[in-house]
Design a protein around this motif. Sequence first.
Motif, short mmCIF file in Angstrom:
data_model
loop_
_atom_site.label_atom_id
_atom_site.label_comp_id
_atom_site.label_asym_id
_atom_site.label_seq_id
_atom_site.Cartn_x
_atom_site.Cartn_y
_atom_site.Cartn_z
N ARG A 1 16.52 11.80 4.86
CA ARG A 1 17.95 12.03 5.05
C ARG A 1 18.56 10.86 5.83
O ARG A 1 17.84 10.13 6.52
CB ARG A 1 18.22 13.33 5.79
CG ARG A 1 17.65 13.41 7.19
CD ARG A 1 17.89 14.79 7.80
NE ARG A 1 17.26 14.95 9.10
CZ ARG A 1 17.80 14.62 10.26
NH1 ARG A 1 19.03 14.11 10.29
NH2 ARG A 1 17.15 14.81 11.40
N GLU A 2 19.86 10.72 5.69
CA GLU A 2 20.58 9.70 6.45
C GLU A 2 20.83 10.24 7.86
O GLU A 2 21.24 11.38 8.05
CB GLU A 2 21.91 9.38 5.78
CG GLU A 2 22.74 8.34 6.50
CD GLU A 2 24.09 8.12 5.84
OE1 GLU A 2 25.11 8.14 6.57
OE2 GLU A 2 24.12 7.94 4.60
N ILE A 3 20.58 9.40 8.88
CA ILE A 3 20.78 9.85 10.26
C ILE A 3 21.77 8.99 11.03
O ILE A 3 22.11 9.32 12.17
CB ILE A 3 19.44 9.90 11.03
CG1 ILE A 3 18.74 8.54 11.01
CG2 ILE A 3 18.53 10.98 10.48
CD1 ILE A 3 17.46 8.51 11.84
N GLY A 4 22.24 7.91 10.43
CA GLY A 4 23.22 7.10 11.15
C GLY A 4 23.69 5.91 10.34
O GLY A 4 23.03 5.47 9.40
N LYS B 1 18.55 13.84 21.14
CA LYS B 1 19.99 13.59 21.02
C LYS B 1 20.34 12.32 21.77
O LYS B 1 19.57 11.84 22.61
CB LYS B 1 20.79 14.77 21.59
CG LYS B 1 20.55 15.04 23.07
CD LYS B 1 21.42 16.19 23.59
CE LYS B 1 21.01 17.50 22.99
NZ LYS B 1 21.78 18.65 23.57
N LYS C 1 15.82 1.37 8.90
CA LYS C 1 17.16 0.78 8.89
C LYS C 1 17.24 -0.20 7.72
O LYS C 1 16.45 -1.13 7.61
CB LYS C 1 17.46 0.06 10.19
CG LYS C 1 18.89 -0.47 10.26
CD LYS C 1 19.26 -0.92 11.66
CE LYS C 1 20.73 -1.29 11.75
NZ LYS C 1 21.13 -1.63 13.12
N GLU D 1 12.96 12.11 18.17
CA GLU D 1 13.54 13.44 18.04
C GLU D 1 14.31 13.76 19.31
O GLU D 1 13.79 13.68 20.41
CB GLU D 1 12.43 14.48 17.84
CG GLU D 1 12.92 15.86 17.49
CD GLU D 1 13.39 15.98 16.04
OE1 GLU D 1 14.54 16.42 15.85
OE2 GLU D 1 12.63 15.63 15.13
N ALA E 1 11.87 6.07 11.31
CA ALA E 1 13.27 5.75 11.01
C ALA E 1 13.30 4.41 10.28
O ALA E 1 12.56 3.49 10.65
CB ALA E 1 14.10 5.67 12.29
N TYR F 1 17.86 5.84 8.05
CA TYR F 1 17.36 7.05 7.43
C TYR F 1 16.15 7.58 8.19
O TYR F 1 15.37 6.81 8.76
CB TYR F 1 16.91 6.78 5.99
CG TYR F 1 18.01 6.33 5.06
CD1 TYR F 1 18.80 7.25 4.39
CD2 TYR F 1 18.26 4.97 4.85
CE1 TYR F 1 19.80 6.85 3.51
CE2 TYR F 1 19.26 4.55 3.99
CZ TYR F 1 20.03 5.48 3.33
OH TYR F 1 21.02 5.08 2.49
N LYS F 2 15.98 8.89 8.16
CA LYS F 2 14.70 9.47 8.56
C LYS F 2 13.82 9.47 7.32
O LYS F 2 14.27 9.81 6.22
CB LYS F 2 14.88 10.89 9.08
CG LYS F 2 13.57 11.53 9.52
CD LYS F 2 13.76 12.96 10.02
CE LYS F 2 12.42 13.56 10.46
NZ LYS F 2 12.58 14.96 10.95
N TYR G 1 10.64 7.08 15.07
CA TYR G 1 11.67 8.11 14.96
C TYR G 1 11.68 8.92 16.25
O TYR G 1 10.65 9.44 16.68
CB TYR G 1 11.39 9.03 13.76
CG TYR G 1 12.36 10.18 13.67
CD1 TYR G 1 13.67 9.97 13.24
CD2 TYR G 1 11.98 11.47 14.03
CE1 TYR G 1 14.57 11.01 13.16
CE2 TYR G 1 12.87 12.53 13.95
CZ TYR G 1 14.18 12.29 13.52
OH TYR G 1 15.07 13.33 13.45
#
Length: 473
Positions: A33-36, A112, A58, A110, A56, A44-45, A108
């Motif tokens: 999935r896209e994360i940023g 916030k 890029k 995990e 992750a 992406y993750k 990656y």
Amino acid sequence: MYNRTTGLIQGVDVALGFNRMVGKTVLHYRILREIGKGGMGVVYKAEDTKLHRAVAIKVLSTDLVGDEKARARFLREVRAASAIDHPNICTVYEVNEVEDVMFFVMQYVEGKTLKKFISGRPLPLDQALEFSLQLTDALAEAHRRNVVHRDIKSSNIMLNERHQLKILDFGLAKLLKAAESSAADGIMDLTQVGSPFGTASYMSPEQARGEIADSRSDLFSMGVVMYEMLTGRLPFRGKSSVDVMHAVMHEDPTPLGDGFPQRLQQLMSKLMAKDKNARYQSADLLLEDLRALVRSHYVEQGVIPTDKSASLQATRQPQKGKGLMGKVSSWVQRTFNTGALVREETSGTPSATPDITPSMWQSRDKKAIAILPFKNLSGSPEDDFYSFSLADSVITELAQLRDLVFRLPPYKDHYQNKDVDPRAVGAQLSVDAVLVGGYIKSGERFRVTPQLVDVITGEIVWSEKIDVDARDI
């Protein structure tokens, strides 16, 4: 190219676009999935199907694939990040290029972002200081490797489940040595002078003016992040980026307030000085002052928590016997670490003859010690700052010893350059002994005379004269 039979992307079909990469496989990485998104690409993750771990990835934006400057900057980001091995900096695993699309694979995290964790509210002081130590230590390591981040901000910092911070996105990083040698090689730096680079609310005044940024710009941005953690708000605000940059260049932040230690306010003022020459000149120097401040904060609470003692140790221990702080360090280690009691001497040379152990110091029980500011015996105001720096030097060493609990009086300024009764102070603070000392600078010589006084008996448990050349201070 895309294999319709296997569903794999041997290369990356640029025509598919970023949004359609989810669910595909690039080499041995399955895009989840896209994360940023950033100015240079999408993150992406993904799953590393070989090592069965989350990563992750890029990917450089498709519209920048043919831009040689962007490609060079992207590679620079990878080199800069991969050169640093630090627990508070996101690890880069590899860089690759498939079908003219460049990407790199990194750890990656995990959790916030620090921005979301703050969410407009001040963090508890203990937590803000601990986070500041982590970030400053990471910057110190990056700067030692000649890497400047140039976009330090709370949204570029992740907080994992263990409350460990990770600095992300070295997309604006600049290798200083490469920049220094570029003039000789005839290569222009990719970030052109005259173009502000960074995020307005966090950039330094020199960045706002479009000037070349060095490690001191990172320290200014670090000050902004610290201010945000301590107050829940940004120090420089405005209705537009232009307004914010004007505030960065010309306005001073609102002081932290009465609820914060004065030393913290002084540290913040120095960290966010408009003139970069008036700022901390290195992250190592900031780290030393920050650790001293945090130690004092914990001491005023009564004790340094066991889980914090390692993070509060000095970055570089002084060489024993070298300079004033080195001799103070030698005295503390010899006195408190070995149990050898030393007679008063005429130099900083260790004594081989122990004194008779007085009173309660024969016991192996944990001892509590109060440390007072050293007294300026010369009376020269320009030498007053040694009063606290000498005490902090002793605290630096004592913080490494588990058999001692040490305390500072709640109002240290009250004791500076005053004649005090160590026994009275010790009784007030409920400690076993009080460390006092004096110092005098005369010409090219500097002398320190520390003494440890037993609160119960009034005996001078240890005393020593430490003489050094004033140029070694």
